[in-house]
Design a protein around this motif. Structure first.
Motif, PDB file in Angstrom:
ATOM      1  N   UNK A 105       2.874   1.275  -3.787  1.00 61.62           N
ATOM      2  CA  UNK A 105       2.243   0.924  -5.061  1.00 61.62           C
ATOM      3  C   UNK A 105       2.221   2.096  -6.036  1.00 61.62           C
ATOM      4  N   UNK A 106       1.923   3.295  -5.500  1.00 57.77           N
ATOM      5  CA  UNK A 106       1.821   4.420  -6.423  1.00 57.77           C
ATOM      6  C   UNK A 106       3.170   4.716  -7.079  1.00 57.77           C
ATOM      7  N   UNK A 127       0.812  -1.223   0.000  1.00 53.01           N
ATOM      8  CA  UNK A 127       0.000   0.000   0.000  1.00 53.01           C
ATOM      9  C   UNK A 127       0.845   1.273   0.000  1.00 53.01           C
ATOM     10  N   UNK A 153       8.007   2.391 -12.900  1.00 54.79           N
ATOM     11  CA  UNK A 153       7.716   1.796 -14.212  1.00 54.79           C
ATOM     12  C   UNK A 153       8.216   2.693 -15.340  1.00 54.79           C
ATOM     13  N   UNK A 202       4.097   1.780  -9.604  1.00 56.97           N
ATOM     14  CA  UNK A 202       3.384   1.844 -10.881  1.00 56.97           C
ATOM     15  C   UNK A 202       3.690   3.131 -11.644  1.00 56.97           C
ATOM     16  N   UNK A 203       4.090   4.157 -10.916  1.00 59.74           N
ATOM     17  CA  UNK A 203       4.293   5.461 -11.540  1.00 59.74           C
ATOM     18  C   UNK A 203       5.742   5.654 -11.963  1.00 59.74           C
TER      19      UNK A 203
END
Lengths: 190, 204
Positions: free
Chosen positions: B119-120, B116, B127, B123-124
């Protein structure tokens, strides 16, 4: 002598679900989930309001779309039935909104708000289904971690066009014409 | 007369972090997170074991890879520094594992286990960074919902090659040579069936 009992069709079972449950039929299975939680609902409302006014009503944006909350999409009538949190159609592809509750034109854009109980299905079978039927754009929103993933269908495959989150101000396909402030989507304080 | 104080570099600050914290430097900012939680560690360990045996050791698989847990990747030395949960290199691209702790060859595959709090960023910016430096494959694993997302880099863009989960048995790039049973990756009970399949007669 065998006793025959007529099972109701899956779609009849879907229709018979109580009001507080949402049914979907994917690959011959009926999936049931409850109506959105608070943070989930808040995001759906945020996306609806940021898309509906500029893109359906033409208020602060170009118009030209139908934007619908939780439409019942019949990718195959009464057989392959899913309910995205929000969906949109370009009016040239769907000039009229259907009179009944069945939406049979494949949308141009769908938005799925993920929850712990539906995330696996949303990212799995539902994304695959949307790709198979040629939905051009999909947004995946995770209210838990406050992210917006923008996927575009390129030659039948989902391509990650961008990941945004928090208080980002974004212009993202297919709604690049308007800048959206994501901070209004989240229930929890930034 | 002004007093000068030398600020330690970001990388020195990263090195100075206590043992229980992981530091990364992305876009000129030092990001710090704590070591993996239980479910996170189980997923990361599962991926490592399922890849290291067949693909590094050649046990039940073709070998030909280096597989590393939590390598410190220096995409730019001491400047752009990230730590994926697991990474892999084809041996023809990295014949030798570096003697030091800095990995400066871009990996062919990275695996990020999402939590939690990360994750942002995973993925942001992470990546995006992996795409910019040409990592060819990325797995994103969410132990909370028991999913594996397989991304492949196609012309500089991430393409979703597949999403799997639960107790699926999968053959996924770049490790199609071996079937992996995902059920070993999750701490909680799992089933390949979505959690909410409707069974006639079962209570809703």
């Amino acid at each position: 002598m065998p006793a025959f009992r007529l099972e109701p069709s899956l779609y009849q079972q879907l229709l018979d679900l109580p009001e507080h449950q949402v049914g979907e039929i994917i690959g011959g299975q009926l999936h049931v989930h409850s109506r959105p939680s608070g943070p989930h609902g808040q995001v759906s409302i945020g996306v609806m309001s940021d898309t509906y006014l500029p893109f359906q009503r033409g208020n602060g944006g170009p118009g030209g779309w139908w934007i619908m909350p939780e439409p019942e999409l019949h990718l195959i009538r009464d057989v392959e039935v899913v309910v995205p949190d929000v969906a949109g159609w370009r009016k040239e592809r769907m000039p009229q909104v259907p009179q009944g509750h069945r939406f049979e034109v494949v949308p141009d854009w769908v938005c799925e708000v993920l929850s712990p109980t539906t995330a696996r299905r949303d990212r799995g079978v539902k994304l695959a289904l949307y790709a198979r039927y040629g939905v051009a754009f999909c947004w995946l929103i995770d209210p838990g971690v406050q992210t917006l993933e923008v996927l575009t269908l390129v030659q039948g495959r989902w391509q990650l066009a961008g990941v945004h989150g928090g208080a980002d101000r974004v212009q993202v396909p297919p709604f690049e014409a308007v800048t959206m402030d994501l901070s209004g989507w989240w229930l929890a304080e930034e």
